[in-house]
Write a protein that holds these residues in place. Structure first.
Motif, PDB file in Angstrom:
ATOM      1  N   ILE A 342      94.062 -26.287 121.765  1.00  0.00           N
ATOM      2  CA  ILE A 342      93.695 -24.903 122.090  1.00  0.00           C
ATOM      3  C   ILE A 342      92.581 -24.856 123.125  1.00  0.00           C
ATOM      4  CG2 ILE A 342      94.397 -24.088 119.820  1.00  0.00           C
ATOM      5  CD1 ILE A 342      91.487 -23.715 119.088  1.00  0.00           C
ATOM      6  N   PHE A 343      91.843 -25.959 123.261  1.00  0.00           N
ATOM      7  CA  PHE A 343      90.730 -26.010 124.211  1.00  0.00           C
ATOM      8  C   PHE A 343      91.110 -26.708 125.518  1.00  0.00           C
ATOM      9  CE2 PHE A 343      88.840 -26.223 119.895  1.00  0.00           C
ATOM     10  CZ  PHE A 343      88.186 -24.999 119.895  1.00  0.00           C
ATOM     11  N   GLN A 344      92.379 -27.058 125.682  1.00  0.00           N
ATOM     12  CA  GLN A 344      92.794 -27.868 126.828  1.00  0.00           C
ATOM     13  C   GLN A 344      93.591 -27.041 127.834  1.00  0.00           C
ATOM     14  OE1 GLN A 344      94.919 -31.094 125.008  1.00  0.00           O
ATOM     15  NE2 GLN A 344      93.083 -32.006 124.110  1.00  0.00           N
ATOM     16  N   SER A 345      93.041 -26.920 129.026  1.00  0.00           N
ATOM     17  CA  SER A 345      93.720 -26.198 130.101  1.00  0.00           C
ATOM     18  C   SER A 345      95.033 -26.885 130.444  1.00  0.00           C
ATOM     19  CB  SER A 345      92.818 -26.157 131.335  1.00  0.00           C
ATOM     20  OG  SER A 345      93.480 -25.578 132.441  1.00  0.00           O
ATOM     21  N   VAL A 347      97.494 -27.299 128.564  1.00  0.00           N
ATOM     22  CA  VAL A 347      98.132 -27.841 127.359  1.00  0.00           C
ATOM     23  C   VAL A 347      98.328 -26.749 126.314  1.00  0.00           C
ATOM     24  CG1 VAL A 347      97.931 -29.505 125.476  1.00  0.00           C
ATOM     25  CG2 VAL A 347      97.150 -30.124 127.783  1.00  0.00           C
ATOM     26  N   ALA A 348      97.302 -25.917 126.121  1.00  0.00           N
ATOM     27  CA  ALA A 348      97.380 -24.846 125.127  1.00  0.00           C
ATOM     28  C   ALA A 348      98.540 -23.898 125.430  1.00  0.00           C
ATOM     29  CB  ALA A 348      96.065 -24.067 125.107  1.00  0.00           C
ATOM     30  N   ASP A 349      99.183 -23.453 124.368  1.00  0.00           N
ATOM     31  CA  ASP A 349     100.320 -22.541 124.501  1.00  0.00           C
ATOM     32  C   ASP A 349     100.027 -21.257 123.729  1.00  0.00           C
ATOM     33  OD1 ASP A 349     102.677 -21.141 124.498  1.00  0.00           O
ATOM     34  OD2 ASP A 349     103.914 -22.775 123.724  1.00  0.00           O
ATOM     35  N   PHE A 350      99.612 -20.223 124.452  1.00  0.00           N
ATOM     36  CA  PHE A 350      99.371 -18.913 123.845  1.00  0.00           C
ATOM     37  C   PHE A 350     100.348 -17.893 124.430  1.00  0.00           C
ATOM     38  CE2 PHE A 350      95.267 -20.969 122.985  1.00  0.00           C
ATOM     39  CZ  PHE A 350      95.128 -20.662 121.639  1.00  0.00           C
ATOM     40  N   SER A 351     101.588 -18.328 124.568  1.00  0.00           N
ATOM     41  CA  SER A 351     102.608 -17.492 125.187  1.00  0.00           C
ATOM     42  C   SER A 351     102.987 -16.284 124.345  1.00  0.00           C
ATOM     43  CB  SER A 351     103.863 -18.334 125.473  1.00  0.00           C
ATOM     44  OG  SER A 351     104.313 -18.994 124.299  1.00  0.00           O
ATOM     45  N   ASN A 352     102.693 -16.310 123.047  1.00  0.00           N
ATOM     46  CA  ASN A 352     102.990 -15.150 122.204  1.00  0.00           C
ATOM     47  C   ASN A 352     101.913 -14.078 122.301  1.00  0.00           C
ATOM     48  OD1 ASN A 352     105.464 -15.992 121.129  1.00  0.00           O
ATOM     49  ND2 ASN A 352     104.444 -17.274 119.618  1.00  0.00           N
ATOM     50  N   PHE A 353     100.809 -14.409 122.954  1.00  0.00           N
ATOM     51  CA  PHE A 353      99.729 -13.445 123.146  1.00  0.00           C
ATOM     52  C   PHE A 353      99.943 -12.617 124.411  1.00  0.00           C
ATOM     53  CE2 PHE A 353      95.561 -12.930 125.405  1.00  0.00           C
ATOM     54  CZ  PHE A 353      95.123 -11.823 124.701  1.00  0.00           C
ATOM     55  N   LYS A 355     101.604 -13.051 128.842  1.00  0.00           N
ATOM     56  CA  LYS A 355     102.218 -13.884 129.862  1.00  0.00           C
ATOM     57  C   LYS A 355     101.136 -14.583 130.676  1.00  0.00           C
ATOM     58  CE  LYS A 355     106.440 -11.126 130.408  1.00  0.00           C
ATOM     59  NZ  LYS A 355     107.265 -10.333 131.355  1.00  0.00           N
ATOM     60  N   GLY A 356     101.265 -15.891 130.786  1.00  0.00           N
ATOM     61  CA  GLY A 356     100.279 -16.653 131.542  1.00  0.00           C
ATOM     62  C   GLY A 356      99.897 -17.914 130.795  1.00  0.00           C
ATOM     63  N   ASN A 357      99.165 -18.772 131.460  1.00  0.00           N
ATOM     64  CA  ASN A 357      98.678 -20.014 130.863  1.00  0.00           C
ATOM     65  C   ASN A 357      97.210 -19.850 130.492  1.00  0.00           C
ATOM     66  OD1 ASN A 357     101.136 -21.500 131.236  1.00  0.00           O
ATOM     67  ND2 ASN A 357     100.641 -21.620 133.416  1.00  0.00           N
ATOM     68  N   PHE A 358      96.937 -19.825 129.178  1.00  0.00           N
ATOM     69  CA  PHE A 358      95.579 -19.577 128.701  1.00  0.00           C
ATOM     70  C   PHE A 358      95.114 -20.709 127.789  1.00  0.00           C
ATOM     71  CE2 PHE A 358      97.897 -15.398 128.649  1.00  0.00           C
ATOM     72  CZ  PHE A 358      97.404 -14.941 129.861  1.00  0.00           C
ATOM     73  N   PHE A 359      93.804 -20.834 127.671  1.00  0.00           N
ATOM     74  CA  PHE A 359      93.214 -21.734 126.685  1.00  0.00           C
ATOM     75  C   PHE A 359      91.868 -21.181 126.245  1.00  0.00           C
ATOM     76  CE2 PHE A 359      91.223 -23.105 130.561  1.00  0.00           C
ATOM     77  CZ  PHE A 359      89.996 -23.667 130.207  1.00  0.00           C
ATOM     78  N   VAL A 360      91.373 -21.667 125.120  1.00  0.00           N
ATOM     79  CA  VAL A 360      90.080 -21.232 124.600  1.00  0.00           C
ATOM     80  C   VAL A 360      88.992 -22.103 125.223  1.00  0.00           C
ATOM     81  CG1 VAL A 360      88.636 -21.006 122.541  1.00  0.00           C
ATOM     82  CG2 VAL A 360      91.074 -20.396 122.437  1.00  0.00           C
ATOM     83  N   SER A 361      88.101 -21.480 125.953  1.00  0.00           N
ATOM     84  CA  SER A 361      87.039 -22.245 126.606  1.00  0.00           C
ATOM     85  C   SER A 361      85.836 -22.456 125.689  1.00  0.00           C
ATOM     86  CB  SER A 361      86.585 -21.539 127.887  1.00  0.00           C
ATOM     87  OG  SER A 361      86.018 -20.263 127.588  1.00  0.00           O
ATOM     88  N   MET A 386      88.813 -16.686 125.613  1.00  0.00           N
ATOM     89  CA  MET A 386      90.052 -17.199 126.184  1.00  0.00           C
ATOM     90  C   MET A 386      90.044 -16.980 127.691  1.00  0.00           C
ATOM     91  SD  MET A 386      94.006 -16.394 125.074  1.00  0.00           S
ATOM     92  CE  MET A 386      93.809 -17.211 123.495  1.00  0.00           C
ATOM     93  N   VAL A 387      90.419 -18.009 128.440  1.00  0.00           N
ATOM     94  CA  VAL A 387      90.429 -17.927 129.899  1.00  0.00           C
ATOM     95  C   VAL A 387      91.775 -18.404 130.429  1.00  0.00           C
ATOM     96  CG1 VAL A 387      87.932 -18.266 130.065  1.00  0.00           C
ATOM     97  CG2 VAL A 387      89.454 -20.245 130.158  1.00  0.00           C
ATOM     98  N   MET A 388      91.995 -18.174 131.705  1.00  0.00           N
ATOM     99  CA  MET A 388      93.239 -18.574 132.366  1.00  0.00           C
ATOM    100  C   MET A 388      93.156 -20.052 132.750  1.00  0.00           C
ATOM    101  SD  MET A 388      96.227 -17.713 133.749  1.00  0.00           S
ATOM    102  CE  MET A 388      96.291 -15.950 134.108  1.00  0.00           C
ATOM    103  N   SER A 389      94.222 -20.772 132.460  1.00  0.00           N
ATOM    104  CA  SER A 389      94.291 -22.163 132.892  1.00  0.00           C
ATOM    105  C   SER A 389      94.410 -22.207 134.410  1.00  0.00           C
ATOM    106  CB  SER A 389      95.503 -22.871 132.275  1.00  0.00           C
ATOM    107  OG  SER A 389      95.396 -22.942 130.877  1.00  0.00           O
ATOM    108  N   ALA A 390      93.824 -23.231 135.014  1.00  0.00           N
ATOM    109  CA  ALA A 390      93.914 -23.375 136.457  1.00  0.00           C
ATOM    110  C   ALA A 390      95.356 -23.618 136.849  1.00  0.00           C
ATOM    111  CB  ALA A 390      93.033 -24.529 136.929  1.00  0.00           C
ATOM    112  N   ALA A 391      95.833 -22.872 137.806  1.00  0.00           N
ATOM    113  CA  ALA A 391      97.213 -23.019 138.260  1.00  0.00           C
ATOM    114  C   ALA A 391      97.379 -24.340 139.006  1.00  0.00           C
ATOM    115  CB  ALA A 391      97.604 -21.858 139.163  1.00  0.00           C
ATOM    116  N   PRO A 392      98.455 -25.060 138.747  1.00  0.00           N
ATOM    117  CA  PRO A 392      98.674 -26.317 139.487  1.00  0.00           C
ATOM    118  C   PRO A 392      98.834 -26.047 140.977  1.00  0.00           C
ATOM    119  CG  PRO A 392     100.646 -25.668 138.283  1.00  0.00           C
ATOM    120  CD  PRO A 392      99.553 -24.751 137.839  1.00  0.00           C
ATOM    121  N   MET A 393      98.141 -26.832 141.801  1.00  0.00           N
ATOM    122  CA  MET A 393      98.177 -26.622 143.250  1.00  0.00           C
ATOM    123  C   MET A 393      99.338 -27.376 143.884  1.00  0.00           C
ATOM    124  SD  MET A 393      94.120 -26.842 144.169  1.00  0.00           S
ATOM    125  CE  MET A 393      94.426 -26.321 145.846  1.00  0.00           C
ATOM    126  N   GLU A 394      99.879 -26.798 144.945  1.00  0.00           N
ATOM    127  CA  GLU A 394     100.959 -27.437 145.680  1.00  0.00           C
ATOM    128  C   GLU A 394     100.361 -28.291 146.811  1.00  0.00           C
ATOM    129  OE1 GLU A 394     104.114 -27.329 144.972  1.00  0.00           O
ATOM    130  OE2 GLU A 394     103.922 -25.918 143.292  1.00  0.00           O
TER     131      GLU A 394
END
Length: 428
Positions: A342-345, A347-353, A355-361, A386-394
């Protein structure tokens, strides 16, 4: 404020874990209680309360026991030589809400951390709803308030299914706020102040504008001793600290009948509040034994067995009068108990909360307890950011094969000065 030994710590943990649960009566009380249709005892309550609300199924009682196991594990993580106060139930409620927002491995880890691995989320929610629905109704002389709240950055939309679930089972208020406005800080801290009756005035120092949400649980307890202490008998007396240092404390004193038990390692005293629906249990190591010896024997199973061991005795009681406040970081503790993701950007899956990639900071708890001649006041707020996970860069794919002569240098990046410079040609 008095600094007490870890004996006090155990008292506070068990008091918090039990008074908020549905098992605050002795075996004698249970034996006298009327039986429900499922053979579950009904806790003694004021006549105005519908007793049907107080019946827990076997599955729900198992969840409460699992949560008590979590309570002891949590206490083991935080205990040291200083006085402590922690609310396991407050952490459990916050984790329960997070579990509803989570999915997959993240949800399973959350359930594992609070001792409910393999438990259906529906059963967990119904158990917490049952405890919540009776809080504050069991005893007119005891105030128990449990509240849940999620402040959401107005930039994000919350899943309707999630909102409906936590509103129904956790009575959680969900509010969208402008996190860039100072009023958000006032609103969040104001909620903490109100729900703890002023005992905890704030939980955060600032609102992070880029945060996604703030999740909070608050528990407030105000119980009047069934057998109060007379303040005129309170006086300064010696108290042997954890390292046997001697200090002076305000010691309360009374001689009266209490439920009591003892064994080779420790003594146990039950101190009921109001009509007996809530209690404090005090565990005191015997001479020659330590808090560590005591803690090795205390667990959820031992706690259940204790009810049959308590017997009424005339007790010459001395108990310190004290106030303790504590702020407890929970990230590492919750990770160690089984929920690291839950603390890992990423990795955490809060998709039921949402839309987006979130984790507990960040997850913290602030708690306070006051024990006096009249009774006990205690409050705790557990919060998660809860914060937004960093988006993977291209990135563009390139090759750099240093398979022919090249030049190199070593530079001070602050001043730009070149410290070393050279070339490699393959010839030494």
């Amino acid at each position: 404020m008095i600094k007490n030994t870890k004996m006090t710590s155990a008292v506070l943990l068990i008091g918090a874990a039990l008074t908020m649960g549905a098992c605050g009566t002795t075996s004698k009380m249970l034996s006298k209680a009327p039986k429900a249709s499922n053979n579950s005892p009904i806790v003694r309550v004021d006549e105005a309360i519908d007793n049907n609300y107080l019946i827990l199924s076997d599955a729900q009682r198992a969840i409460v026991k699992n949560n008590n196991t979590f309570a002891f594990q949590l206490f083991d993580k935080v205990s040291n030589q200083s006085s402590q106060v922690v609310s396991p139930l407050s952490v459990a409620y916050l984790m329960g809400m997070l579990a509803n927002g989570a999915d997959g491995t993240t949800r399973q880890e959350i359930l594992k951390a609070i001792g409910c691995e393999g438990v259906a989320l529906k059963d967990l929610n119904e158990t917490y709803r049952a405890i919540l629905s009776t809080a504050g109704k069991l005893d007119k002389q005891t105030t128990v308030d449990i509240a849940n709240y999620i402040a959401v950055n107005k930039k994000y939309e919350v899943s309707k299914d999630f909102a409906r679930q936590v509103s129904n089972d956790y009575q959680a208020g969900i509010e969208r706020l402008d996190f860039s406005s100072p009023s958000s800080l006032e609103r969040i801290n104001g909620w903490c102040h109100d729900k703890t009756h002023g005992m905890i005035s704030k939980i955060i120092d600032q609102v992070e504008p880029m945060a996604v949400s703030y999740w909070m649980n608050a528990i407030y307890f105000n119980g009047t001793w069934q057998k109060k202490f007379d303040a005129k008998f309170t006086k300064k007396e010696n108290f042997r600290g954890y390292t046997r240092d001697i200090q002076k404390v305000d010691m309360m004193h009374q001689i009266t009948k209490f439920a009591y038990a003892e064994n080779d390692v420790f003594k146990t005293l039950e101190m009921p509040y109001g009509n007996g629906s809530y209690r404090m249990l005090v565990f005191l190591p015997n001479e020659g034994k330590s808090i560590d010896d005591l803690r090795k024997l205390l667990n959820a199973e031992r706690l259940e067995k204790l009810n049959s061991e308590l017997e009424d005795c005339m007790v010459n009681l001395k108990l310190p009068k004290f106030t303790i406040e504590q702020e407890l970081p929970l990230n590492q503790i919750v990770s160690d108990l089984g929920a690291p993701s839950i603390f890992q950007s990423g990795v955490a899956d809060f998709s039921n909360f949402s839309k987006g990639n979130f984790f507990v900071s960040k997850m913290i708890q602030k708690a306070k307890i006051e024990v006096s001649e009249q009774g006990t006041k205690a409050a705790a707020v557990t919060a998660a950011v809860m914060v937004m996970s960093a988006a993977p860069m291209e990135y563009r794919d390139v090759e750099f094969h240093a398979d022919h002569p090249f030049v190199y240098l070593i530079q001070d990046t602050q001043s730009g000065a070149i410290l070393f410079m050279g070339q490699f040609t393959g010839i030494h």
